[in-house]
Design a protein around this motif. Structure first.
Motif, PDB file in Angstrom:
ATOM      1  N   ARG A 187       0.862  -1.155  -0.061  1.00 37.29           N
ATOM      2  CA  ARG A 187       0.094  -0.180   0.041  1.00 37.29           C
ATOM      3  C   ARG A 187       0.648   1.308   0.104  1.00 37.29           C
ATOM      4  O   ARG A 187       1.911   1.245   1.003  1.00 37.29           O
ATOM      5  CB  ARG A 187      -0.890   0.025   1.313  1.00 37.29           C
ATOM      6  CG  ARG A 187      -2.056   1.023   0.925  1.00 37.29           C
ATOM      7  CD  ARG A 187      -3.216   0.782   1.817  1.00 37.29           C
ATOM      8  NE  ARG A 187      -4.538   1.394   1.409  1.00 37.29           N
ATOM      9  CZ  ARG A 187      -5.554   1.947   2.125  1.00 37.29           C
ATOM     10  NH1 ARG A 187      -5.329   1.725   3.578  1.00 37.29           N
ATOM     11  NH2 ARG A 187      -6.689   2.247   1.625  1.00 37.29           N
ATOM     12  N   ASP A 211      -9.485   3.947   0.172  1.00 39.38           N
ATOM     13  CA  ASP A 211     -10.523   2.798   0.716  1.00 39.38           C
ATOM     14  C   ASP A 211     -11.823   2.483   0.053  1.00 39.38           C
ATOM     15  O   ASP A 211     -12.323   1.315   0.015  1.00 39.38           O
ATOM     16  CB  ASP A 211     -10.664   3.129   2.121  1.00 39.38           C
ATOM     17  CG  ASP A 211      -9.630   3.254   3.175  1.00 39.38           C
ATOM     18  OD1 ASP A 211      -8.858   2.274   2.985  1.00 39.38           O
ATOM     19  OD2 ASP A 211      -9.478   4.171   3.944  1.00 39.38           O
ATOM     20  N   TYR A 242      -7.156   0.476  -3.654  1.00 37.28           N
ATOM     21  CA  TYR A 242      -6.715  -0.071  -2.285  1.00 37.28           C
ATOM     22  C   TYR A 242      -5.203   0.152  -1.979  1.00 37.28           C
ATOM     23  O   TYR A 242      -4.609   0.687  -1.223  1.00 37.28           O
ATOM     24  CB  TYR A 242      -7.146  -1.312  -1.716  1.00 37.28           C
ATOM     25  CG  TYR A 242      -6.571  -1.648  -0.236  1.00 37.28           C
ATOM     26  CD1 TYR A 242      -7.243  -0.891   0.744  1.00 37.28           C
ATOM     27  CD2 TYR A 242      -5.573  -2.442  -0.019  1.00 37.28           C
ATOM     28  CE1 TYR A 242      -7.069  -1.416   2.129  1.00 37.28           C
ATOM     29  CE2 TYR A 242      -4.937  -2.729   1.095  1.00 37.28           C
ATOM     30  CZ  TYR A 242      -5.744  -2.264   2.225  1.00 37.28           C
ATOM     31  OH  TYR A 242      -5.206  -2.256   3.751  1.00 37.28           O
TER      32      TYR A 242
END
Length: 300
Positions: A212, A277, A272
């Motif tokens: 991420r 989100d 993501y």
């Protein structure tokens, strides 16, 4: 993505071996000494964070690049590095004397860890370099000699003693005035922009759906570099004509396009990975940057 240098990376790159108990030794401590250490003058300026602390004693002429600053060091210097700040160094002498120790914060007892984080030399934005005269150099060098001798013994409490030696190094430095001879770059704002760009690029490429992108704002980068966000924004805009936010958004969009074209991850997974989100927020971002939706871009 270029990763933070781990202890495993350190041992493999420097010595091509790993200590047998490295995975179990959460605190880990080791100490090294190199005499007549030689390094080329053309070392590229490439920043990296480490997942361990490092204390170095260097005798010679070199330049440390530390966050948004460069520090010229000539003579004997005791210098401290923490895991939060990226750094690199250039050797400006043909030969140097180097001693250093490495450890993780768990090396110190539980009650001492916050003390370590709060020390001026390890605090983000702090001053890491302490220039030594010849007598001070001999005193610090003797401490490193003690550590090297002790770590090779079978004494069952040797790590308690080694902790005391590290603490003595820290207190020795705290009694000195920190030295910070800044190398004057032709354009200090360009220098900071280069560091910002390096940190931005280090977060890419995204290689797995579990990875991420975490530093998504100018404030994130300013905190990492220990500078005021307004100064970072002003430097980047003056140097490039674009805002810090523009650079981050453009790089995120570029990575999104690459993932859409070259992976079979679904759009929600890609969003993501880039810090969104909600898929709708990613769709809005991507369309704003490219004038296409993610799905339509993938079909082209």
């Amino acid at each position: 993505m270029a990763k933070t240098e781990t202890l495993e990376d350190f041992y493999q790159q420097k010595f091509n071996w790993l200590p047998g108990n490295l995975q179990q030794d959460l605190g880990h401590f080791n100490v090294f000494q190199f005499s007549n250490y030689q390094k080329g003058r053309s070392t590229p300026v490439y920043y990296s964070r480490r997942d361990f602390y490092k204390i170095s004693l260097i005798k010679g002429y070199n330049r440390y690049h530390y966050a948004d600053r460069s520090i010229d060091i000539n003579g004997a210097t005791l210098i401290f590095f923490n895991p939060q700040v990226p750094y690199t160094w250039e050797a400006l002498s043909e030969e140097m004397e180097i001693s250093f120790c490495i450890f993780r914060d768990a090396f110190f007892a539980e009650h001492s860890r916050n003390w370590l984080h709060d020390l001026p030399m390890f605090r983000p934005g702090g001053r890491p370099a302490y220039v030594l005269n010849e007598a001070q150099y001999e005193q610090v060098h003797a401490l490193f000699q003690k550590m090297i001798a002790e770590i090779n013994t079978d004494y069952p409490f040797k790590f308690d003693l080694l902790r005391n030696y590290v603490a003595e190094l820290i207190h020795f430095a705290l009694k000195q005035e920190p030295e910070e001879t800044l190398h004057q770059h032709p354009n200090a704002q360009s220098r900071l922009t280069a560091v910002f760009t390096e940190l931005l690029e280090r977060q890419f490429p995204i290689e797995t759906p579990a990875q991420r992108f975490s530093m998504r704002s100018a404030g994130d980068f300013a905190r990492q570099l220990a500078v005021h966000v307004n100064y970072l924004n002003r430097s980047v805009r003056t140097t490039t004509g674009k805002t810090t936010t523009d650079h981050i958004a453009e790089r995120m969009a570029s990575e999104a396009m690459a993932l859409l074209k070259h992976t079979d991850w679904n759009i929600a997974e890609i969003g993501y990975c880039l810090g969104f989100d909600e898929p709708a927020h990613f769709n809005h971002f991507f369309k704003k940057q490219t004038s296409q939706t993610p799905s339509s871009y993938r079909k082209v």
